[in-house]
Design an enzyme around this catalytic site. Sequence first.
Site, PDB file in Angstrom:
ATOM      1  N   THR A  17      31.294   6.077   9.721  1.00  0.00           N
ATOM      2  CA  THR A  17      30.456   4.873   9.624  1.00  0.00           C
ATOM      3  C   THR A  17      29.148   5.090  10.383  1.00  0.00           C
ATOM      4  O   THR A  17      29.146   5.754  11.426  1.00  0.00           O
ATOM      5  CB  THR A  17      31.206   3.673  10.247  1.00  0.00           C
ATOM      6  OG1 THR A  17      32.385   3.424   9.476  1.00  0.00           O
ATOM      7  CG2 THR A  17      30.351   2.407  10.247  1.00  0.00           C
ATOM      8  N   GLU A  56      37.773   4.709  12.958  1.00  0.00           N
ATOM      9  CA  GLU A  56      37.241   6.071  13.026  1.00  0.00           C
ATOM     10  C   GLU A  56      38.220   6.989  13.762  1.00  0.00           C
ATOM     11  O   GLU A  56      38.474   8.122  13.337  1.00  0.00           O
ATOM     12  CB  GLU A  56      35.887   6.068  13.744  1.00  0.00           C
ATOM     13  CG  GLU A  56      34.796   5.372  12.938  1.00  0.00           C
ATOM     14  CD  GLU A  56      33.500   5.174  13.689  1.00  0.00           C
ATOM     15  OE1 GLU A  56      32.477   4.945  13.032  1.00  0.00           O
ATOM     16  OE2 GLU A  56      33.487   5.236  14.927  1.00  0.00           O
ATOM     17  N   GLY A  69      29.137   2.671  18.399  1.00  0.00           N
ATOM     18  CA  GLY A  69      27.889   1.914  18.363  1.00  0.00           C
ATOM     19  C   GLY A  69      27.845   0.969  17.166  1.00  0.00           C
ATOM     20  O   GLY A  69      27.253  -0.110  17.229  1.00  0.00           O
TER      21      GLY A  69
HETATM   22  C1  5RP Z   1      30.077   3.715  14.384  1.00  0.00           C
HETATM   23  C2  5RP Z   1      29.836   5.006  15.058  1.00  0.00           C
HETATM   24  C3  5RP Z   1      28.662   5.795  14.608  1.00  0.00           C
HETATM   25  O1  5RP Z   1      29.091   7.058  14.221  1.00  0.00           O
HETATM   26  C4  5RP Z   1      27.692   5.917  15.739  1.00  0.00           C
HETATM   27  O2  5RP Z   1      27.358   4.616  16.217  1.00  0.00           O
HETATM   28  C5  5RP Z   1      26.416   6.631  15.317  1.00  0.00           C
HETATM   29  O3  5RP Z   1      25.709   5.832  14.430  1.00  0.00           O
HETATM   30  P1  5RP Z   1      24.352   6.298  13.745  1.00  0.00           P
HETATM   31  O4  5RP Z   1      24.693   7.410  12.823  1.00  0.00           O
HETATM   32  O5  5RP Z   1      23.891   5.050  13.044  1.00  0.00           O
HETATM   33  O6  5RP Z   1      23.401   6.716  14.831  1.00  0.00           O
HETATM   34  O7  5RP Z   1      30.545   5.430  15.927  1.00  0.00           O
HETATM   35  O8  5RP Z   1      31.148   3.012  14.961  1.00  0.00           O
END
Ligand code: 5RP
Length: 230
Positions: free
Chosen positions: A28, A107, A100
């Site tokens: 994600t 995940e 994030g």
């Molecule tokens: C989502 C995650 C994402 O992999 C992480 O936040 C990185 O996000 P992005 O590719 O938008 O920088 O752990 O839960």
Amino acid sequence: MNQDQLKREAALRALQYVPKGAILGVGTGSTVNFFIDGLAAIKDQIPGTVSSSVKSTERLLALGIKVLELNEVLAAGQPIPLYVDGADEANDRLELIKGGGGALTREKIIAQAAGQFICIVDQSKCVPVLGRFPLPVEVVPMAEQMVAAQLRALGAEARLRSGFITDNGNIILDAHGLRIEDARALETLINQWPGVVTVGLFAHRPADRLIIASPEGVREQAGAAAARAG
Ligand code: 5RP
């Protein structure tokens, strides 16, 4: 190159690892979105995916890529040789902070179920010590104050992610100000607090391969197990 272009470069490199004819685990986030978009061109080679969030599921389906339930895949004895996901931070041991985007629990489940975990990042995510990025913790709502106090006792400032509910119906506390020298120990500790669903440390199951995009090009780092396998 801006950060989005770097994310795209890392995502496109990961496409070359997608095995033909096998179920694929999909993470994600904005980096993974580039990966999903790239999958569209090879979707005929992929019998199905398992997805780590509602958002990724919607994107996959919109591109005509099949999404399966993890339970049905595992019950049928089908392997998931590869999981591809981004990260908020990665260290040299390929230990990660994730969550994030709030999808950390699903995940972590798919990362655990998959044979290999390839993490795709732009270079800004690489750090010597984890913790500059606030550590996400998915918490059952009634345990918010208790878990926040436990995070404060570790020296963190615990902030409720405002207006956010996970796909599992829980809240996220973001722990600011931690310097995580021993990610495995901290993952073990926080995970066993009542009310914690998942902590966003991926240290017991780190990435097997990190694909890092920088303005100088795309490089790869293999984790200990992947390096041994050659
Ligand atoms: C989502 C995650 C994402 O992999 C992480 O936040 C990185 O996000 P992005 O590719 O938008 O920088 O752990 O839960």
